[in-house]
Design an enzyme around this catalytic site. Structure first.
Site, PDB file in Angstrom:
ATOM      1  N   ASP A  60     -32.024 -42.099  37.892  1.00  0.00           N
ATOM      2  CA  ASP A  60     -31.302 -40.822  37.852  1.00  0.00           C
ATOM      3  C   ASP A  60     -30.714 -40.564  39.240  1.00  0.00           C
ATOM      4  O   ASP A  60     -30.938 -39.516  39.840  1.00  0.00           O
ATOM      5  CB  ASP A  60     -32.242 -39.688  37.432  1.00  0.00           C
ATOM      6  CG  ASP A  60     -31.491 -38.392  37.114  1.00  0.00           C
ATOM      7  OD1 ASP A  60     -30.279 -38.466  36.842  1.00  0.00           O
ATOM      8  OD2 ASP A  60     -32.117 -37.317  37.141  1.00  0.00           O
ATOM      9  N   ASN A 115     -30.458 -35.622  43.637  1.00  0.00           N
ATOM     10  CA  ASN A 115     -31.754 -36.276  43.825  1.00  0.00           C
ATOM     11  C   ASN A 115     -31.855 -37.035  45.140  1.00  0.00           C
ATOM     12  O   ASN A 115     -32.788 -37.823  45.342  1.00  0.00           O
ATOM     13  CB  ASN A 115     -32.048 -37.220  42.657  1.00  0.00           C
ATOM     14  CG  ASN A 115     -32.459 -36.462  41.411  1.00  0.00           C
ATOM     15  OD1 ASN A 115     -32.981 -35.351  41.490  1.00  0.00           O
ATOM     16  ND2 ASN A 115     -32.198 -37.039  40.250  1.00  0.00           N
ATOM     17  N   ASP A 153     -37.434 -37.293  42.766  1.00  0.00           N
ATOM     18  CA  ASP A 153     -37.386 -37.421  41.296  1.00  0.00           C
ATOM     19  C   ASP A 153     -37.392 -38.884  40.847  1.00  0.00           C
ATOM     20  O   ASP A 153     -36.430 -39.384  40.268  1.00  0.00           O
ATOM     21  CB  ASP A 153     -36.170 -36.687  40.720  1.00  0.00           C
ATOM     22  CG  ASP A 153     -36.354 -35.180  40.741  1.00  0.00           C
ATOM     23  OD1 ASP A 153     -37.485 -34.736  41.017  1.00  0.00           O
ATOM     24  OD2 ASP A 153     -35.388 -34.457  40.487  1.00  0.00           O
TER      25      ASP A 153
END
Length: 396
Positions: free
Chosen positions: A326, A331, A340
């Site tokens: 992700d 992030n 994350d």
């Protein structure tokens, strides 16, 4: 149900764990009722992933709204017992919204009330449990009436869901932030000093942080991890999506290059297509995909159509690296600190590249995307793979 009792958190537990485990091992479910029953029993044994597998099969075999909604509640229970209260609440609320049968509605309200109580949201919990009680009084089932009354009576005395080491660190009088960058399902900001996560994703992130530490990647500090609760120290830095102080593309390119250069053979976490497509199938089947959040060019597609397209257009091979899963500007914190990490694992590098390109194109200028590819070291990205992995992200 016979053979079970309730613990201090009003969760069912088996009275004879070994006997139940033996019965489950011998089971060979073939129809809706059997798959649902074994799914519930696997949940009580703490075998949550297997429980979801069986309940998903029951969901596929459900031939009525009543049966389908009963499985939604069971699925919510599995996620709640596993610590994923966000997904559990989604399933309970969907059942409450769609139920026309008063019995199913009362069960959904009862379980939603318990889920809210476990999160410390007692006023909301009491409202839903009171609604459940009214329905059950009308139905006249004495056992169900007593169950709801007991839950209401014990509501204030339900034990904290925070494990001891976490509770000791955070203290009794907590200030949980209601608004902050990164506010999303299952993540809370506490006292302006900690980020708190719970459930299977928290456990996954803890394992990945421990494995990745010392490999040249800046990571948040772990304040404490116990049971399924992860507490991270707040680094006090904004993300690149919020307040970038240098080239977003350059920072992300350098960081992703370092991550992707870690030898794949050393990574114990699997994020390849076989794994991720199975997860996507589950989310589609359980109705957990938010189609309203699709990219503009996918707005006319259903989650089912996207899943079928992913199967049909699956690349013949995978260019494997240690991928974040992700990798977006939100992030990565200022200076290149990576957060994350619950989805990190061996996967095609384009799983990360697709999201970088999507977000840099949408939120920054062309120079940042050029800077990213220049620093990362890729002159001509594969446009088909970029599209495929962006499509995959719609279901993740």
């Amino acid at each position: 149900m016979s053979g079970y009792r309730f613990d201090e958190r009003l969760r069912m537990i088996p009275t004879d764990h070994a006997q139940l485990a033996a019965r489950v091992a011998a089971a060979r479910p073939v129809d809706f009722a059997e798959f649902r029953k074994i799914g519930i029993e696997l949940m009580l044994l703490g075998r949550y992933a297997e429980a979801l597998d069986h309940l998903d099969r029951a969901l596929e075999l459900a031939d009525s709204d009543y049966r389908r909604m009963s499985v939604w509640i069971n699925l919510g229970d599995v996620y709640r017992y596993w610590g994923d209260t966000v997904t559990a609440e989604t399933l309970y609320r969907r059942t409450v919204d769609q139920a026309s049968d008063s019995e199913i509605l009362s069960f959904a309200l009862q379980h939603l009330g318990k889920a809210l109580a476990e999160q410390g949201r007692l006023p909301e919990a009491r409202v839903h449990l009171t609604e459940a009680l009214k329905l059950r009084v009308v139905e006249g089932d004495a056992e169900l009436i007593e169950s709801t009354r007991t839950t209401l009576d014990l509501l204030e005395d339900l034990p904290t869901t925070l494990p001891p080491k976490v509770a000791a660190l955070l203290g009794a009088d907590l200030t949980w932030s209601a608004e902050h960058e990164g506010m999303s399902g299952g993540v809370a900001h506490v006292e302006g000093a900690y980020w708190v996560k719970r459930g299977p994703c928290a456990a996954a992130e803890h394992a990945r942080l421990n494995w990745l530490r010392g490999k040249g990647i800046q990571l948040p500090d772990i304040a404490v991890f116990e049971a399924d609760v992860l507490v991270l120290a707040d680094a006090g830095l904004p993300s690149l999506a919020a307040e970038p102080t240098e080239s977003v593309g350059a920072v992300m390119g350098a960081l992703l290059r370092r991550l992707h250069d870690i030898p794949v053979a050393e990574c114990p976490f699997d994020g390849r297509l076989d794994v991720v497509l199975a997860q996507a199938r589950r989310r589609v089947l359980e109705g957990l995909v938010d189609a309203d959040d699709f990219d503009d060019d996918h707005r006319e597609l259903t989650p089912e159509q996207i899943y079928q397209r992913l199967l049909a257009e699956r690349p013949p091979d995978e260019d494997l690296v240690v991928a974040h899963g992700d990798f977006t500007p939100s992030n990565v914190l200022d200076g290149g600190l990576l957060i994350d990490l619950s989805g990190m694992g061996v996967a095609d590098r384009y799983r990360d590249l697709a999201l970088v390109e999507r977000d840099l194109r949408a939120d920054f200028d062309a120079d940042e995307l050029s800077a990213f590819y220049a620093v990362y070291g890729l002159a001509e990205p594969d446009r088909r793979r970029l599209y495929y992995y962006r499509l995959l992200d719609e279901l993740c």
